[in-house]
Design a protein around this motif. Structure first.
Motif, PDB file in Angstrom:
ATOM      1  N   HIS A   1       0.833  -1.205   0.000  1.00 30.12           N
ATOM      2  CA  HIS A   1       0.000   0.000   0.000  1.00 30.12           C
ATOM      3  C   HIS A   1       0.868   1.255   0.000  1.00 30.12           C
ATOM      4  O   HIS A   1       2.087   1.202   0.203  1.00 30.12           O
ATOM      5  CB  HIS A   1      -0.932   0.016   1.218  1.00 30.12           C
ATOM      6  CG  HIS A   1      -0.211  -0.085   2.523  1.00 30.12           C
ATOM      7  ND1 HIS A   1       0.397   1.002   3.134  1.00 30.12           N
ATOM      8  CD2 HIS A   1       0.017  -1.152   3.340  1.00 30.12           C
ATOM      9  CE1 HIS A   1       0.949   0.616   4.264  1.00 30.12           C
ATOM     10  NE2 HIS A   1       0.749  -0.679   4.421  1.00 30.12           N
ATOM     11  N   LEU A   2       0.234   2.382  -0.240  1.00 27.93           N
ATOM     12  CA  LEU A   2       0.930   3.658  -0.213  1.00 27.93           C
ATOM     13  C   LEU A   2       1.384   3.987   1.199  1.00 27.93           C
ATOM     14  O   LEU A   2       0.702   3.651   2.179  1.00 27.93           O
ATOM     15  CB  LEU A   2       0.021   4.779  -0.710  1.00 27.93           C
ATOM     16  CG  LEU A   2      -0.364   4.790  -2.201  1.00 27.93           C
ATOM     17  CD1 LEU A   2      -1.310   5.955  -2.472  1.00 27.93           C
ATOM     18  CD2 LEU A   2       0.868   4.901  -3.085  1.00 27.93           C
ATOM     19  N   ASP A   3       2.514   4.662   1.282  1.00 27.92           N
ATOM     20  CA  ASP A   3       2.936   5.157   2.580  1.00 27.92           C
ATOM     21  C   ASP A   3       2.294   6.525   2.831  1.00 27.92           C
ATOM     22  O   ASP A   3       1.487   7.006   2.034  1.00 27.92           O
ATOM     23  CB  ASP A   3       4.460   5.242   2.663  1.00 27.92           C
ATOM     24  CG  ASP A   3       5.063   6.125   1.573  1.00 27.92           C
ATOM     25  OD1 ASP A   3       4.311   6.902   0.934  1.00 27.92           O
ATOM     26  OD2 ASP A   3       6.284   6.030   1.346  1.00 27.92           O
ATOM     27  N   PHE A   4       2.688   7.139   3.928  1.00 26.27           N
ATOM     28  CA  PHE A   4       2.059   8.406   4.308  1.00 26.27           C
ATOM     29  C   PHE A   4       2.297   9.492   3.264  1.00 26.27           C
ATOM     30  O   PHE A   4       1.403  10.267   2.940  1.00 26.27           O
ATOM     31  CB  PHE A   4       2.604   8.851   5.672  1.00 26.27           C
ATOM     32  CG  PHE A   4       1.971  10.105   6.196  1.00 26.27           C
ATOM     33  CD1 PHE A   4       0.666  10.102   6.670  1.00 26.27           C
ATOM     34  CD2 PHE A   4       2.675  11.302   6.203  1.00 26.27           C
ATOM     35  CE1 PHE A   4       0.077  11.268   7.144  1.00 26.27           C
ATOM     36  CE2 PHE A   4       2.097  12.473   6.678  1.00 26.27           C
ATOM     37  CZ  PHE A   4       0.790  12.446   7.147  1.00 26.27           C
ATOM     38  N   SER A   5       3.510   9.540   2.714  1.00 25.91           N
ATOM     39  CA  SER A   5       3.812  10.568   1.712  1.00 25.91           C
ATOM     40  C   SER A   5       2.992  10.344   0.441  1.00 25.91           C
ATOM     41  O   SER A   5       2.574  11.299  -0.211  1.00 25.91           O
ATOM     42  CB  SER A   5       5.307  10.565   1.383  1.00 25.91           C
ATOM     43  OG  SER A   5       5.693   9.363   0.745  1.00 25.91           O
ATOM     44  N   GLY A   6       2.754   9.081   0.099  1.00 30.09           N
ATOM     45  CA  GLY A   6       1.930   8.785  -1.071  1.00 30.09           C
ATOM     46  C   GLY A   6       0.493   9.237  -0.892  1.00 30.09           C
ATOM     47  O   GLY A   6      -0.126   9.810  -1.804  1.00 30.09           O
ATOM     48  N   LEU A   7      -0.046   8.997   0.297  1.00 28.77           N
ATOM     49  CA  LEU A   7      -1.412   9.443   0.586  1.00 28.77           C
ATOM     50  C   LEU A   7      -1.510  10.963   0.559  1.00 28.77           C
ATOM     51  O   LEU A   7      -2.479  11.532   0.035  1.00 28.77           O
ATOM     52  CB  LEU A   7      -1.855   8.904   1.954  1.00 28.77           C
ATOM     53  CG  LEU A   7      -2.033   7.383   2.054  1.00 28.77           C
ATOM     54  CD1 LEU A   7      -2.305   6.974   3.500  1.00 28.77           C
ATOM     55  CD2 LEU A   7      -3.186   6.917   1.164  1.00 28.77           C
ATOM     56  N   TYR A   8      -0.487  11.609   1.101  1.00 28.41           N
ATOM     57  CA  TYR A   8      -0.482  13.082   1.092  1.00 28.41           C
ATOM     58  C   TYR A   8      -0.382  13.601  -0.344  1.00 28.41           C
ATOM     59  O   TYR A   8      -1.032  14.585  -0.705  1.00 28.41           O
ATOM     60  CB  TYR A   8       0.683  13.601   1.924  1.00 28.41           C
ATOM     61  CG  TYR A   8       0.758  15.114   1.975  1.00 28.41           C
ATOM     62  CD1 TYR A   8      -0.135  15.841   2.762  1.00 28.41           C
ATOM     63  CD2 TYR A   8       1.708  15.816   1.237  1.00 28.41           C
ATOM     64  CE1 TYR A   8      -0.078  17.234   2.813  1.00 28.41           C
ATOM     65  CE2 TYR A   8       1.784  17.207   1.286  1.00 28.41           C
ATOM     66  CZ  TYR A   8       0.884  17.906   2.067  1.00 28.41           C
ATOM     67  OH  TYR A   8       0.929  19.278   2.109  1.00 28.41           O
ATOM     68  N   GLY A   9       0.412  12.932  -1.152  1.00 25.21           N
ATOM     69  CA  GLY A   9       0.529  13.332  -2.552  1.00 25.21           C
ATOM     70  C   GLY A   9      -0.787  13.223  -3.295  1.00 25.21           C
ATOM     71  O   GLY A   9      -1.144  14.105  -4.094  1.00 25.21           O
TER      72      GLY A   9
END
Length: 463
Positions: free
Chosen positions: A261-269
């Motif tokens: 899954h996406l990490d935190f930076s991916g979700l923020y992006g």
């Protein structure tokens, strides 16, 4: 006829104002470095030379820098054939003109598709404008062959409607076959979204007599017709798919596991890309550079509409959209879905989301114009979006500096004002469509301005 001409004239005005910098400042010579020059321009130039020299082949291994993944890009862009009628000296101008033509065709095919959903011209025009100028389109101006593929999806949806409503399937089969000939990649990506859209629309159209048996029968017929369309393109699709599967970019890439899954930076992006237009073509997001290669920007209008779509009074529409967008949220989080949708970990499938935002927009505007939304529901939509914006700037300290956040806020402030304008329009039940259209047109034009000032083309004397 007069209404249609007015709509087309209005679209042309918006289009020209959106890209006034490339048109006036750069005299239509708007070819960006890297992909836009290395692939689009050189491919078009090569296509023109080979057509005029009667030496065109379906497979060409010497184009660009010998990149095998472009093995049949000459026929990947039907409109690029027009380059054969343009002299070599004017190709540098024609390249961007072709981009404007592609965006225009996206708008026209979207108008055609939405005509099968509603008779409300207001919602159709808004939805068509949204898809023609969405963040996905701006992101791929630098590789505008992908923009051309966006012409096909409203057409496919239109013929899905024809099949579901009138049991006519020839147009669907031929359009899918043509897409398979033009672009194996987007033909592959068309399958999930076409099946999802067909299911949603079948449930809506047959809501009164819905039976599981009928869904299965109709679904199997639909899949059969879709495979027939793909089969029509087999003479081009099969060898290209074989080459595609053997390319290092795809064959050597490890597939993700089911729970990756996406990490935190991916979700923020992803969150920031929903509220931020495309800045630079290669690093589009000014809040974070985290490797996500696309955007889900659908303007503040799309952002405002989304929570309203979960409050539609038509239960079938409401539950369908809740289910669809819940699925998209899951797919965005678990990157295995990215791999399933496009065979790589990339964001090229994000136009799925934009298409359903267009669909949601149509349903919301139709219900709004017959006074089905309460003031409380409209306030909830505003609260949701303001909460997301506050979250973006609060979390932004983890990924960038205060100076950049302040710079972003100042540049994006007109969008946030548009968000408030949409709230006031809905809250006070304004029924003057020209006001809503004017605000949305401003959003589009300002999006074009931001893109143009952040993406400087190659100088004219380069050519």
């Amino acid at each position: 006829m007069k209404k249609k001409l007015k709509i087309i004239a209005f679209f042309i005005i918006v289009l020209l104002l959106t890209f006034w910098i490339p048109i006036i400042k750069y005299n239509l010579c708007y070819i960006l470095p890297l992909d836009n020059f290395d692939q689009n321009y050189l491919l078009m130039k090569g296509l023109s030379e080979r057509i005029n020299n009667f030496s065109l082949y379906s497979y060409e291994w010497s184009m660009v820098f010998g990149a095998a993944r472009n093995c049949y890009t000459y026929i990947m862009s039907n409109l690029a054939i027009l380059a054969a009628f343009v002299s070599d000296n004017y190709l540098k101008y024609f390249s961007f003109i072709l981009t404007l033509i592609r965006i225009s065709l996206i708008f026209l095919t979207s108008l055609l598709w939405t005509s099968k959903i509603t008779n409300n011209l207001h919602s159709r025009v808004l939805g068509s404008l949204l898809f023609a100028f969405c963040g996905y389109v701006f992101f791929y101006i630098s590789f505008s062959t992908w923009i051309e593929m966006m012409i096909f999806f409203p057409l496919i949806f239109y013929f899905i409607e024809k099949y579901l409503q009138n049991d006519k399937f020839v147009g669907l089969v031929l359009t899918v076959g043509l897409l398979g000939c033009c672009n194996y990649y987007y033909c592959y990506m068309s399958v999930p979204i076409a099946c999802l859209y067909a299911l949603v629309r079948y449930i809506k159209i047959n809501n009164e007599v819905l039976k599981l048996k009928n869904i299965l029968i109709k679904g199997l017929k639909f899949i059969g017709l879709y495979l027939l369309g793909i089969g029509l393109s087999a003479i081009v699709l099969i060898p290209c798919a074989y080459i595609f599967a053997d390319l290092g970019r795809f064959s050597s890439a490890a597939s993700p596991t089911l729970l990756d899954h996406l990490d935190f930076s991916g979700l923020y992006g992803l969150l920031t890309s929903f509220y931020t237009p495309v800045f630079e073509s290669m690093s589009f997001n000014p809040f974070i550079h985290n490797g996500i290669q696309c955007t889900i920007f659908s303007f503040m209008l799309g952002s405002f509409i989304l929570p309203l779509s979960f409050q539609l009074k038509n239960k079938t529409d409401r539950y369908s959209l809740i289910a669809v967008f819940s699925f998209f949220c899951t797919a965005l989080f678990f990157i295995y879905f990215w791999y399933l949708f496009e065979r790589v970990i990339d964001g090229r499938w994000f136009f799925y989301i934009t298409l359903f935002i267009v669909y949601a927009l149509i349903l919301v505007i139709d219900e709004y114009e017959i006074n089905l939304f309460s003031k409380k529901e409209i306030c909830i939509a505003l609260f949701f979006n303001i909460s997301m914006l506050i979250l973006i700037y609060t979390l932004g300290n983890k990924f960038t500096s205060q100076d950049i956040l302040l710079k972003n806020f100042k540049l994006l402030l007109p969008f946030y004002i548009c968000l408030i304008a949409y709230f006031l329009y809905f809250y006070f039940n304004v029924k003057k469509f020209v006001i809503l259209l004017t605000v949305f047109s401003f959003e589009i034009i300002y999006t074009g301005y931001i893109y143009s000032i952040n993406n400087k083309p190659l100088p004219l004397d380069f050519f």
